[in-house]
Design a protein around this motif. Structure first.
Motif, short mmCIF file in Angstrom:
data_model
loop_
_atom_site.label_atom_id
_atom_site.label_comp_id
_atom_site.label_asym_id
_atom_site.label_seq_id
_atom_site.Cartn_x
_atom_site.Cartn_y
_atom_site.Cartn_z
N MET A 157 0.81 -1.22 0.06
CA MET A 157 -0.02 0.10 -0.01
C MET A 157 0.67 1.39 0.16
N VAL A 158 0.50 2.13 -0.92
CA VAL A 158 1.29 3.56 -0.99
C VAL A 158 0.43 4.29 0.35
N ALA A 159 1.55 4.66 1.15
CA ALA A 159 1.33 5.77 2.23
C ALA A 159 0.83 7.09 1.72
N ALA A 160 -0.39 7.42 1.79
CA ALA A 160 -0.61 8.86 1.26
C ALA A 160 -0.03 9.73 2.15
N ALA A 161 1.23 10.10 1.80
CA ALA A 161 1.88 11.39 2.47
C ALA A 161 1.49 12.86 2.12
N VAL A 162 1.00 13.05 0.98
CA VAL A 162 0.60 14.26 0.62
C VAL A 162 -0.45 14.74 1.41
N ASP A 163 -0.54 15.93 2.02
CA ASP A 163 -1.26 16.49 2.73
C ASP A 163 -2.21 17.52 2.13
N HIS A 164 -3.48 16.73 1.58
CA HIS A 164 -4.32 17.66 0.66
C HIS A 164 -5.01 18.58 1.69
N GLY A 165 -5.11 18.39 3.05
CA GLY A 165 -5.65 19.33 3.94
C GLY A 165 -4.97 20.76 3.72
N ALA A 166 -3.75 20.52 3.87
CA ALA A 166 -2.88 21.85 3.66
C ALA A 166 -2.85 22.44 2.23
N GLU A 167 -3.00 21.74 1.40
CA GLU A 167 -2.95 22.14 0.11
C GLU A 167 -4.32 22.77 -0.27
N ASN A 168 -5.41 22.02 0.31
CA ASN A 168 -6.72 22.93 0.21
C ASN A 168 -6.68 24.35 0.77
N ARG A 169 -6.10 24.32 1.93
CA ARG A 169 -6.08 25.53 2.73
C ARG A 169 -5.34 26.52 2.07
N ALA A 170 -4.35 26.25 1.44
CA ALA A 170 -3.69 27.10 0.63
C ALA A 170 -4.48 27.86 -0.58
N ALA A 171 -5.55 27.03 -1.03
CA ALA A 171 -6.26 27.31 -2.26
C ALA A 171 -7.49 28.17 -1.64
N GLY A 172 -7.87 28.25 -0.52
CA GLY A 172 -9.23 28.60 -0.17
C GLY A 172 -9.12 30.24 -0.03
N GLY A 173 -10.32 30.74 -0.03
CA GLY A 173 -10.48 32.23 0.12
C GLY A 173 -10.70 32.65 1.40
N ARG A 174 -10.98 34.05 1.41
CA ARG A 174 -10.97 34.61 2.79
C ARG A 174 -12.07 33.86 3.98
N GLN A 175 -13.29 33.75 3.05
CA GLN A 175 -14.31 32.75 4.18
C GLN A 175 -13.80 31.51 4.49
N SER A 176 -13.12 30.97 3.79
CA SER A 176 -12.64 29.41 4.08
C SER A 176 -11.55 29.72 5.24
#
Lengths: 281, 166
Positions: free
Chosen positions: B1-20
């Protein structure tokens, strides 16, 4: 006000075909995928029953560290069961959730393998059962991470990391007790003697298992068997134990034909929600 | 099994707007119920905040973690209090949570609290969170919660919890 919908010719045909089912009034709902329901039940029931068995040790284990280990493994297993049984309920589409399935079914409706319902015995017998089961479950879940059913794959991927722990921990105890004192070795050997006869059922490919494998939802267990036996054998040898000779396989758990032990387990597990049906946390 | 090391949470945060960003800030104040020094964001269990469609996506740490429901209730309470009553909470199992998603801040907070943070990939030794010694040993594979193992320090003789690599 909109008028009633017009009756189309095909509605009349369907009403005649499905007399007495109310099909004339409502369009036929999609038939639930009962094979998937059954398959999810098997996975969920294995985890639930073994989780309950391990929980019986709470407060009684040989040391506080072992007590914690057993309770934590129980928690992992009950967690798996919650996911699988909630999913089974959703697939069935009759409004039953995981709790309903866990607490309001009787012995004949449980689909777990016979190995998990075997009594705890002493600590060695519990560890023999755990090792035989977790080694199998680890291989199965590794396989199921590639299931075509997204939910089965997601739960398997989530749980497989926890199951590796169960496998390692139980293998360590098998070796430690087997290659230990005369008494601990004898007890470990007795543990294998008790549980070994329930292993063939783990690899039994009945009609439902074959269908699930063919659809890419379940695993073809026959291809896992040799690796499993090699793994078990290497640990058992290191533990200086002897595997019992193969006997006539004992099957039936997947069809609801259980040993007497399951009923007693359910009595305890289901007591509260059956006695106080409206009880909530 | 490939460990899913990419933190999509952090990525998603960087992409969010002011409300997010405002919702992320609310979540940062929600503590983990069992280890209250770290927030649910530090732990990496907030996978997505989408202010536009009005949803927050959480993932459980362990399959059977009893804190999962408590966390959901606490997040609900915090969102309501901050005026985000219309934001839905969803849970996802996939990809499965990994300790790789615990932020560096979270790891530091764990250590300060007396819990050794999970080891990085390939890292074998465990440092005692009390005295920093690497002379430590495992007492029990399982500790007080599913996510922790019990260790002891051979230098200062203190027992401590290790957040297991998962």
């Amino acid at each position: 006000m909109p008028s009633l919908p017009p009756i189309r010719p095909e509605d009349e045909v369907r009403a005649r075909e499905r007399r007495g089912t109310g099909a004339f009034d409502a369009p036929a709902a999609d038939e639930p995928d009962l094979s998937l329901f059954e398959y999810a039940l098997r996975l969920g029931d294995d985890s639930l029953i073994l989780g309950q068995r391990l929980a019986e040790w709470t407060g009684h284990a040989p040391s506080v560290e072992v007590d914690l280990s057993l309770a934590n493994m129980a928690l992992d297993l009950v967690g798996q069961a919650t996911h699988f049984l909630n999913y089974a309920g959703a697939v069935e589409g009759r409004g039953r959730d995981g709790d309903q399935l866990a607490f309001h079914r009787d012995v004949l409706d449980f689909r777990n393998c016979l190995l998990v319902e075997q009594p705890n015995g002493d600590f060695a017998q519990t560890m023999a059962r755990q090792f035989l089961f977790s080694t199998w479950q680890k291989m199965l879940f590794d396989h199921l991470t590639r299931s075509k059913d997204e939910m089965v794959a997601a739960v398997a991927a989530k749980a497989v990391k926890e199951v590796s722990y169960h496998e390692e921990l139980s293998a360590e105890w098998v070796i430690r007790l087997g290659d230990g004192t005369e008494e601990s070795r004898q007890r470990m050997q007795d543990g294998f003697d008790w549980n070994w006869r329930f292993v063939p059922e783990l690899f039994d490919m009945d009609e439902l298992a074959r269908e699930a494998a063919m659809r890419g939802i379940g695993a073809d267990l026959t291809i896992l068997r040799d690796v499993y036996h090699a793994k078990v054998r290497s640990v058992v040898e290191e533990a200086t134990l002897v595997l019992p000779s193969d006997q006539r396989p004992i099957l039936g758990g997947r069809r609801g034909h259980h040993s007497e032990h399951l009923g007693h387990l359910l009595c305890v597990m289901q007591f509260l929600p059956r006695t106080y049906p409206d009880a909530t946390w | 099994m490939v460990a899913a090391a990419v933190d999509h949470g952090a990525e998603n945060r960087a992409a969010g707007g002011r409300q997010s960003e405002a919702i992320w800030a609310v979540l940062e104040a929600v503590p983990d119920p069992e280890i209250p020094v770290v927030s649910v964001v530090d732990l990496g269990i907030v996978r997505e905040v989408d202010a536009q469609s009005g949803r927050v996506v959480l993932t459980p740490t362990y399959t059977g973690c009893p804190a999962t429901l408590v966390i959901e209730n606490m997040v609900r309470g915090a969102l309501d209090e901050a005026g985000f009553v219309d934001v839905r909470i969803e849970t996802t199992l996939s990809p499965p949570w990994t300790t790789d998603w615990i932020s560096d801040v979270g790891k530091r907070k764990l250590r300060d609290y007396g819990i050794a943070p999970p080891r990085g990939r390939g890292e074998r030794s465990v440092e005692c969170p009390q005295c920093g010694s690497a002379e430590t040993q495992e007492i029990s594979r399982f500790g007080s919660t599913p996510c922790k193992a019990l260790w002891r320090c051979c230098s200062c003789a203190e027992p401590f919890d290790l957040f297991k690599c998962h």
